[in-house]
Design a protein around this motif. Structure first.
Motif, mmCIF file in Angstrom:
data_model
loop_
_atom_site.group_PDB
_atom_site.id
_atom_site.type_symbol
_atom_site.label_atom_id
_atom_site.label_comp_id
_atom_site.label_asym_id
_atom_site.label_seq_id
_atom_site.Cartn_x
_atom_site.Cartn_y
_atom_site.Cartn_z
ATOM 1 N N LEU A 72 0.807 -1.218 0.000
ATOM 2 C CA LEU A 72 0.000 0.000 0.000
ATOM 3 C C LEU A 72 0.847 1.278 0.000
ATOM 4 O O LEU A 72 0.759 2.085 -0.922
ATOM 5 N N LEU A 73 1.659 1.455 1.021
ATOM 6 C CA LEU A 73 2.358 2.717 1.200
ATOM 7 C C LEU A 73 3.259 3.063 0.013
ATOM 8 O O LEU A 73 3.114 4.121 -0.604
ATOM 9 N N VAL A 74 4.177 2.175 -0.338
ATOM 10 C CA VAL A 74 5.133 2.489 -1.394
ATOM 11 C C VAL A 74 4.502 2.468 -2.790
ATOM 12 O O VAL A 74 4.719 3.405 -3.570
ATOM 13 N N PRO A 75 3.716 1.434 -3.172
ATOM 14 C CA PRO A 75 3.113 1.467 -4.513
ATOM 15 C C PRO A 75 2.227 2.690 -4.759
ATOM 16 O O PRO A 75 2.269 3.280 -5.846
ATOM 17 N N ILE A 76 1.429 3.074 -3.766
ATOM 18 C CA ILE A 76 0.570 4.247 -3.944
ATOM 19 C C ILE A 76 1.416 5.508 -4.053
ATOM 20 O O ILE A 76 1.132 6.401 -4.865
ATOM 21 N N ALA A 77 2.481 5.604 -3.252
ATOM 22 C CA ALA A 77 3.385 6.757 -3.353
ATOM 23 C C ALA A 77 4.031 6.817 -4.731
ATOM 24 O O ALA A 77 4.176 7.903 -5.320
ATOM 25 N N MET A 78 4.418 5.673 -5.280
ATOM 26 C CA MET A 78 4.996 5.627 -6.621
ATOM 27 C C MET A 78 4.003 6.126 -7.660
ATOM 28 O O MET A 78 4.356 6.905 -8.553
ATOM 29 N N TYR A 79 2.775 5.689 -7.536
ATOM 30 C CA TYR A 79 1.731 6.097 -8.484
ATOM 31 C C TYR A 79 1.489 7.599 -8.410
ATOM 32 O O TYR A 79 1.371 8.283 -9.433
ATOM 33 N N VAL A 80 1.428 8.136 -7.187
ATOM 34 C CA VAL A 80 1.181 9.568 -6.997
ATOM 35 C C VAL A 80 2.324 10.395 -7.574
ATOM 36 O O VAL A 80 2.108 11.376 -8.290
ATOM 37 N N VAL A 81 3.559 9.993 -7.273
ATOM 38 C CA VAL A 81 4.720 10.733 -7.769
ATOM 39 C C VAL A 81 4.763 10.712 -9.288
ATOM 40 O O VAL A 81 5.058 11.728 -9.939
ATOM 41 N N TRP A 82 4.452 9.574 -9.874
ATOM 42 C CA TRP A 82 4.447 9.460 -11.332
ATOM 43 C C TRP A 82 3.420 10.420 -11.945
ATOM 44 O O TRP A 82 3.695 11.083 -12.949
ATOM 45 N N ASN A 83 2.251 10.499 -11.332
ATOM 46 C CA ASN A 83 1.218 11.407 -11.843
ATOM 47 C C ASN A 83 1.588 12.868 -11.644
ATOM 48 O O ASN A 83 1.302 13.717 -12.491
ATOM 49 N N VAL A 84 2.213 13.176 -10.514
ATOM 50 C CA VAL A 84 2.633 14.554 -10.246
ATOM 51 C C VAL A 84 3.631 15.023 -11.300
ATOM 52 O O VAL A 84 3.647 16.189 -11.699
ATOM 53 N N ARG A 85 4.438 14.083 -11.779
ATOM 54 C CA ARG A 85 5.407 14.426 -12.825
ATOM 55 C C ARG A 85 4.745 14.608 -14.189
ATOM 56 O O ARG A 85 5.415 14.948 -15.162
ATOM 57 N N GLY A 86 3.436 14.313 -14.255
ATOM 58 C CA GLY A 86 2.710 14.515 -15.503
ATOM 59 C C GLY A 86 2.830 13.390 -16.491
ATOM 60 O O GLY A 86 2.660 13.585 -17.692
ATOM 61 N N SER A 87 3.143 12.177 -15.994
ATOM 62 C CA SER A 87 3.300 11.033 -16.879
ATOM 63 C C SER A 87 2.128 10.082 -16.746
ATOM 64 O O SER A 87 1.493 9.998 -15.707
ATOM 65 N N ASP A 88 1.862 9.353 -17.802
ATOM 66 C CA ASP A 88 0.795 8.363 -17.805
ATOM 67 C C ASP A 88 1.343 7.077 -17.215
ATOM 68 O O ASP A 88 2.305 6.523 -17.750
ATOM 69 N N PRO A 89 0.755 6.561 -16.127
ATOM 70 C CA PRO A 89 1.283 5.342 -15.509
ATOM 71 C C PRO A 89 0.978 4.081 -16.281
ATOM 72 O O PRO A 89 1.456 3.015 -15.941
ATOM 73 N N SER A 90 0.138 4.170 -17.308
ATOM 74 C CA SER A 90 -0.162 2.963 -18.079
ATOM 75 C C SER A 90 0.993 2.657 -19.024
ATOM 76 O O SER A 90 1.836 3.506 -19.313
ATOM 77 N N VAL A 91 1.047 1.445 -19.506
ATOM 78 C CA VAL A 91 2.074 1.055 -20.452
ATOM 79 C C VAL A 91 1.552 1.280 -21.856
ATOM 80 O O VAL A 91 0.702 0.537 -22.347
ATOM 81 N N ALA A 92 1.997 2.329 -22.499
ATOM 82 C CA ALA A 92 1.470 2.703 -23.805
ATOM 83 C C ALA A 92 1.844 1.675 -24.875
ATOM 84 O O ALA A 92 1.076 1.374 -25.770
ATOM 85 N N GLU A 93 3.055 1.139 -24.771
ATOM 86 C CA GLU A 93 3.513 0.163 -25.732
ATOM 87 C C GLU A 93 4.022 -1.057 -24.971
ATOM 88 O O GLU A 93 5.209 -1.153 -24.663
ATOM 89 N N PRO A 94 3.126 -1.989 -24.626
ATOM 90 C CA PRO A 94 3.534 -3.154 -23.853
ATOM 91 C C PRO A 94 4.681 -3.900 -24.512
ATOM 92 O O PRO A 94 4.700 -4.085 -25.727
ATOM 93 N N SER A 95 5.588 -4.296 -23.658
ATOM 94 C CA SER A 95 6.722 -5.073 -24.174
ATOM 95 C C SER A 95 6.256 -6.459 -24.569
ATOM 96 O O SER A 95 5.550 -7.128 -23.798
ATOM 97 N N SER A 96 6.624 -6.911 -25.745
ATOM 98 C CA SER A 96 6.157 -8.195 -26.248
ATOM 99 C C SER A 96 7.261 -9.228 -26.176
ATOM 100 O O SER A 96 8.453 -8.917 -26.197
ATOM 101 N N SER A 97 6.807 -10.463 -26.120
ATOM 102 C CA SER A 97 7.761 -11.568 -26.113
ATOM 103 C C SER A 97 8.478 -11.653 -27.440
ATOM 104 O O SER A 97 7.930 -11.366 -28.501
ATOM 105 N N THR A 98 9.726 -12.067 -27.396
ATOM 106 C CA THR A 98 10.509 -12.215 -28.630
ATOM 107 C C THR A 98 10.395 -13.615 -29.196
ATOM 108 O O THR A 98 11.071 -13.943 -30.160
ATOM 109 N N ASP A 99 9.533 -14.421 -28.586
ATOM 110 C CA ASP A 99 9.398 -15.806 -29.075
ATOM 111 C C ASP A 99 8.878 -15.811 -30.503
ATOM 112 O O ASP A 99 8.003 -15.027 -30.834
#
Length: 352
Positions: free
Chosen positions: A325-352
Motif C-alpha cells: 500500500l504505502l510504497v506502490p501508492i506513493a509511486m503512483y502519486v509521484v508518477w502522476n505529479v510528474r505529468g506522466s501516464d502510468p499505463s504502459v502505452a507500448e507493452p513489451s512483447s515476447s521475442t518468441d
C-alpha cells in the motif's frame, strides 16, 4: 502466449500468496463470521490486485526490475530503502514462520523430531531458491496444482459435516485482526517482476496476475466456507490440522500435507524474490544473495525463535503495509505529479 504459460506465471503469485491464507484465513474468519469475512476478503483482494498492477506497469517499463529498484527510481533512495526494509521485515518474518510451520507439519507425519524436520524442510526449499527462476517455476507449477487438488478434496469431503447455524455468527470486534491476516494472505507483490520477466509480455503478465488473484480468492472462499461451517469458532490457527478430528489418521495426513505444501511454495517464492532483490538492487553475487536470504531464518529458528503466529503478525502488520500500500501508492502519486501516464502505452512483447 498460451493459457498454460500464463498459468505457470500465475503459479508464481499463487505459490507465494497461498501459504498464509491457507493457514490463517479460516481461523480469522471464524472469529468475525462467514459473511463479513467474505466481504472483507473481497475488498482486500481487489485493493491488493490494483496495487500489484501498479507495480507491474512500472516493472514492464523498466524491463522487469525488482520492486526495490522501481521504488528507488521513482522515490529516490529513501523510497528504495523503505521498500527494502518492508521487504526484509515481511520476507524474513515469513521465511522464519514457514520454517517453523514446515517443521511442525513434517514432524507430524514422519518419525523426525520437529527441529530435524525443520532443517530438512529448509534444505529442500533453499536448494530450490538456489536453482533460480526456471527451476522454481517448474516446482511452483507442480506444487500449486497439488494445492488446488487438496483444496477441492477438503471442501467436497468436509462440507457434508457442516452445520449452517455456524454461518450465523457475526462479531465485528475482530475485524481489524481479520484485515491484517487478509493483507498478509494476499501479498504476492514481490513476485510481480519475476512473473513479467518469465513471460516477457505485459498483457500476458497482467492476465497471469489477474488469474492468480481470482483463483486465490476462489480457493480462500472454498476453504473459509468449509472450515466455518464444519468447525465454527473451533478452527485451529493452522486450520487444516483440524481435519484430524473428522477423519482420524487420514485427516492427520491431509491436515499436515496441505500446510506443508503451501509453506514450501511460499518459502520458495519469497526467498527467490529476496535473492533477486539483493542481486538487482545491491549488486551482490548470486551465491552471496542466496546465503543472505536463506541462512538468517534458519539461524533464528535454531536460536529458538519459533512462534508461527507471532512472526506472521509482525511481518504482516509492518512489512505488508509498506510493500502493498504505502510504497506502490506513493509511486503512483509521484508518477502522476510528474505529468506522466502510468499505463504502459507500448507493452513489451515476447521475442518468441
Amino acid at each position: 502466449m498460451t493459457f498454460t504459460e500464463e498459468l505457470r506465471g500465475a503459479s508464481l503469485i499463487i505459490g507465494s500468496i497461498i501459504g498464509a491464507g491457507v493457514l490463517g484465513i479460516p481461523y480469522a474468519a471464524a472469529q468475525i463470521g462467514l459473511l463479513p469475512s467474505l466481504i472483507l476478503m473481497l475488498v482486500v483482494g481487489v485493493l491488493l490486485y490494483a496495487t500489484s498492477i501498479i507495480l507491474l506497469r512500472f516493472s514492464a517499463k523498466s524491463g522487469g526490475s525488482q520492486i526495490v529498484t522501481l521504488a528507488s527510481d521513482l522515490l529516490g533512495r529513501p523510497g528504495g530503502y523503505l521498500m527494502m526494509g518492508g521487504m526484509m521485515v515481511y520476507i524474513y518474518g515469513a521465511l522464519l514462520a514457514y520454517t517453523s510451520a514446515g517443521g511442525q507439519t513434517l514432524a507430524a507425519i514422519t518419525p523426525l523430531s520437529e527441529v530435524m524436520a525443520a532443517i530438512l524442510f529448509w534444505i529442500v526449499a533453499s536448494f530450490m531458491i538456489y536453482q533460480g527462476l526456471e527451476a522454481s517455476i517448474k516446482t511452483e507449477f507442480a506444487l500449486v496444482i497439488g494445492i488446488v487438488f487438496l483444496f477441492l478434496v477438503v471442501a467436497l469431503t468436509s462440507l457434508p459435516h457442516g452445520d449452517l447455524s455456524n454461518a450465523d455468527t457475526v462479531d465485528m470486534g475482530a475485524w481489524q485482526a481479520f484485515v491484517g491476516v487478509a493483507l498478509f494472505a494476499f501479498v504476492g507483490h514481490a513476485m510481480i517482476p519475476d512473473v513479467y520477466r518469465s513471460i516477457g509480455d505485459y498483457e500476458a503478465a497482467k492476465r497471469s496476475i489477474r488469474l492468480a488473484f481470482v483463483l486465490i480468492f476462489a480457493l480462500y472462499v472454498i476453504l473459509t466456507v468449509a472450515f466455518v461451517l464444519v468447525f465454527g469458532r473451533e478452527v485451529p490457527q493452522i486450520g487444516p490440522q483440524a481435519f484430524e478430528q473428522i477423519y482420524g489418521t487420514s485427516g492427520l495426513i491431509i491436515g499436515n500435507v496441505l500446510p506443508l505444501i503451501t509453506v514450501m511454495t511460499s518459502f520458495i517464492g519469497f526467498g527467490l524474490a529476496q535473492k533477486n532483490n539483493y542481486v538487482d538492487y545491491n549488486g551482490l553475487s548470486t551465491s552471496v544473495a542466496w546465503a543472505l536470504t536463506a541462512v538468517p531464518p534458519l539461524v533464528l529458528y535454531l536460536y529458538g525463535v519459533r512462534s508461527f503466529v507471532g512472526t506472521l503478525k509482525v511481518a504482516g502488520n509492518v512489512g505488508a503495509l509498506i510493500i502493498t500500500l504505502l510504497v506502490p501508492i506513493a509511486m503512483y502519486v509521484v508518477w502522476n505529479v510528474r505529468g506522466s501516464d502510468p499505463s504502459v502505452a507500448e507493452p513489451s512483447s515476447s521475442t518468441d
